[in-house]
Structure formats: structure tokens, C-alpha cells
Design a protein around this motif. Structure first.
Motif, PDB file in Angstrom:
ATOM      1  N   HIS A  95     -99.492 -22.072 -90.961  1.00 40.44           N
ATOM      2  CA  HIS A  95    -100.085 -23.044 -90.495  1.00 40.44           C
ATOM      3  C   HIS A  95    -100.579 -23.408 -91.864  1.00 40.44           C
ATOM      4  CE1 HIS A  95    -104.015 -20.910 -89.560  1.00 40.44           C
ATOM      5  NE2 HIS A  95    -104.539 -21.292 -90.163  1.00 40.44           N
ATOM      6  N   THR A  96    -101.144 -25.035 -91.723  1.00 36.45           N
ATOM      7  CA  THR A  96    -101.930 -26.169 -93.076  1.00 36.45           C
ATOM      8  C   THR A  96    -102.988 -25.855 -93.238  1.00 36.45           C
ATOM      9  OG1 THR A  96    -101.047 -28.183 -92.146  1.00 36.45           O
ATOM     10  CG2 THR A  96     -99.496 -27.469 -93.199  1.00 36.45           C
TER      11      THR A  96
ATOM     12  N   LYS B  97     -96.575 -32.897 -86.222  1.00 40.36           N
ATOM     13  CA  LYS B  97     -97.067 -32.668 -85.609  1.00 40.36           C
ATOM     14  C   LYS B  97     -96.313 -33.441 -84.068  1.00 40.36           C
ATOM     15  CE  LYS B  97    -102.128 -31.213 -85.478  1.00 40.36           C
ATOM     16  NZ  LYS B  97    -101.796 -29.940 -84.588  1.00 40.36           N
TER      17      LYS B  97
ATOM     18  N   GLU C  23     -93.982 -24.524 -93.636  1.00 37.06           N
ATOM     19  CA  GLU C  23     -96.079 -24.750 -92.839  1.00 37.06           C
ATOM     20  C   GLU C  23     -95.774 -25.761 -91.771  1.00 37.06           C
ATOM     21  OE1 GLU C  23     -98.587 -24.317 -94.348  1.00 37.06           O
ATOM     22  OE2 GLU C  23     -98.013 -22.354 -96.008  1.00 37.06           O
ATOM     23  N   CYS C  24     -96.710 -24.967 -91.185  1.00 31.25           N
ATOM     24  CA  CYS C  24     -96.569 -25.896 -89.651  1.00 31.25           C
ATOM     25  C   CYS C  24     -98.163 -26.660 -89.625  1.00 31.25           C
ATOM     26  CB  CYS C  24     -96.615 -25.429 -88.758  1.00 31.25           C
ATOM     27  SG  CYS C  24     -94.886 -24.417 -88.611  1.00 31.25           S
TER      28      CYS C  24
ATOM     29  N   ASN D 289    -101.473 -28.213 -89.153  1.00 29.30           N
ATOM     30  CA  ASN D 289    -102.409 -27.349 -87.764  1.00 29.30           C
ATOM     31  C   ASN D 289    -104.362 -27.396 -88.526  1.00 29.30           C
ATOM     32  OD1 ASN D 289    -103.514 -25.560 -85.674  1.00 29.30           O
ATOM     33  ND2 ASN D 289    -102.736 -26.587 -84.269  1.00 29.30           N
TER      34      ASN D 289
ATOM     35  N   GLY E  98    -105.647 -25.500 -87.903  1.00 28.16           N
ATOM     36  CA  GLY E  98    -105.843 -23.350 -87.460  1.00 28.16           C
ATOM     37  C   GLY E  98    -107.499 -23.076 -87.451  1.00 28.16           C
TER      38      GLY E  98
ATOM     39  N   TRP F 176    -101.385 -27.575 -80.757  1.00 27.51           N
ATOM     40  CA  TRP F 176     -99.572 -27.783 -80.958  1.00 27.51           C
ATOM     41  C   TRP F 176     -99.094 -28.149 -80.117  1.00 27.51           C
ATOM     42  CZ3 TRP F 176     -98.399 -25.125 -85.445  1.00 27.51           C
ATOM     43  CH2 TRP F 176     -99.601 -24.580 -85.847  1.00 27.51           C
TER      44      TRP F 176
ATOM     45  N   ASP G 142    -102.849 -16.922 -89.915  1.00 26.97           N
ATOM     46  CA  ASP G 142    -101.977 -17.545 -90.166  1.00 26.97           C
ATOM     47  C   ASP G 142    -100.837 -17.249 -89.287  1.00 26.97           C
ATOM     48  OD1 ASP G 142    -101.687 -17.330 -92.109  1.00 26.97           O
ATOM     49  OD2 ASP G 142    -100.435 -19.387 -93.093  1.00 26.97           O
ATOM     50  N   PRO G 143    -100.112 -17.902 -88.399  1.00 28.29           N
ATOM     51  CA  PRO G 143    -100.187 -19.270 -86.756  1.00 28.29           C
ATOM     52  C   PRO G 143    -101.421 -18.958 -86.730  1.00 28.29           C
ATOM     53  CG  PRO G 143     -97.910 -18.509 -86.718  1.00 28.29           C
ATOM     54  CD  PRO G 143     -98.876 -18.044 -87.420  1.00 28.29           C
TER      55      PRO G 143
END
Length: 196
Positions: A48-49, A79, A129-130, A132, A134, A140, A178-179
């Protein structure tokens, strides 16, 4: 042992999995290959970012910062479920992790605890990388979780890997979280279902 896919094959397999892919600049040649080898590849790592906002998130993952130059992954999953390709080749995403975890990923077996950081993960993992924060509270969206599963499944399908080749950063490097907000066990179940 697997050689990395070509950049053209990578984008093809992502789109073939039903993903909306956004190409960001000259992503095919944006990498850290001058710092070390890329490959052999053995798995996919999910992160996660700790960011908010698509434009900001994509720019950070592409450029990095003074402390950690980009690219910070291969694809940014925002997202809205889109995958933004920001680099291809060696990327600053995995860092040093546990050699026993890497051995388990290669063997596609249950993961041991990650209690050391003695192995170069940037060499061996594709990274997503997603977007969020975090913090365990930032949601999500279903479309984003679906895109994470599709992206990981696409890479696994191309390399003939199972869902056990997909790990979270927290399963690789001691101290990482993460995540956060979903479990990697649940994500691997989603990926396994897609690969059936």
C-alpha cells in the motif's frame, strides 16, 4: 527460475486479464537496472502507498523522492481499479527481505516468518503499489481489490505460477505492515479462484 516478461508481454497479460491499463511516460525503460540485476523473477509483491489521490500517488510511485528514487513499483493500482504502469525492470519496492521466504515462494509452499533482511527482493519480484493510506481505516473499494487480484493473477498465469507466488510486503521484510486492511490469505484465495 523465470526470466522477466518483456514490457510488451507484461502490458498484454494485464489487459488480457480484463484490466484498464494506463501507460505513464516512458515506463518501459524507466527502471533501476543500473543498480543491479532484474531477474530471475519468482513472484509478485503487493504494497500500500500511504498516499491519497490518484495523480499524487502515481507521480510519487514513478519519481520516488530524495531518499528512495523511483520507480517504486511496476504498476500503481488506484482506487478506481486502474493499473498505472510507471516502470519496468528493477524497481525500488521490495528492498531486502528473508531468504527463507524467497525459498518458500519459489517452492510455492507456506511462508515462514520473515525474521531477517538478507536477500535482494527488488531483483526477484514484480511489484504493485496500491493506493491506500494504510491506516486500517481507509477503505479498499471492491473494484480495487478485484484489480489487485487480476493483476497478480495475470503475472502468475504468464509464468505458470500459483497464488502462492503472491506475497505482501509484510510477509517479506521485518517491520513492514503493508498491505493493511485486507489479509494476504484472502487475496491469495481471490487469485487462486481467478487462476482456476
Amino acid at each position: 527460475m523465470a526470466a522477466p516478461m518483456s514490457a510488451d508481454r507484461f502490458i498484454h497479460v494485464l489487459r488480457n486479464e480484463g484490466l484498464t491499463v494506463v501507460e505513464v511516460g516512458a515506463w518501459r525503460t524507466h527502471n533501476r537496472n543500473h543498480k543491479g540485476p532484474w531477474g530471475p523473477v519468482h513472484g509478485v509483491m503487493i504494497h500500500h502507498t500511504v498516499t491519497r489521490g490518484t495523480a499524487n500517488t502515481v507521480q510519487l510511485c514513478r519519481e520516488g523522492d530524495r531518499r528512495l528514487p523511483g520507480p517504486l513499483c511496476h504498476g500503481v493500482i488506484t482506487k478506481d481499479g486502474r493499473v498505472h504502469l510507471v516502470g519496468y525492470g528493477r524497481a525500488n519496492h521490495a528492498g531486502a527481505g528473508d531468504r527463507d521466504v524467497l525459498a518458500a515462494v519459489i517452492a510455492e509452499k507456506a511462508l515462514p516468518p520473515d525474521d531477517r533482511a538478507d536477500t535482494d527482493g527488488n531483483r526477484h519480484f514484480y511489484g504493485f503499489e496500491c493506493e491506500n493510506l494504510g491506516d486500517g481505516e481507509d477503505p479498499w473499494p471492491a473494484v480495487q481489490l478485484d484489480a489487485i487480484a487480476r493483476a497478480a493473477a495475470a503475472v502468475c498465469r504468464a509464468h505458470r505460477w500459483t497464488a502462492r507466488s503472491v506475497i505482501g510486503h509484510l510477509e517479506w521484510q521485518p517491520g513492514k505492515i503493508d498491505p493493511k486492511g485486507f489479509t494476504m490469505a484472502a487475496m491469495r484465495e481471490r487469485i487462486h479462484a481467478r487462476l482456476k
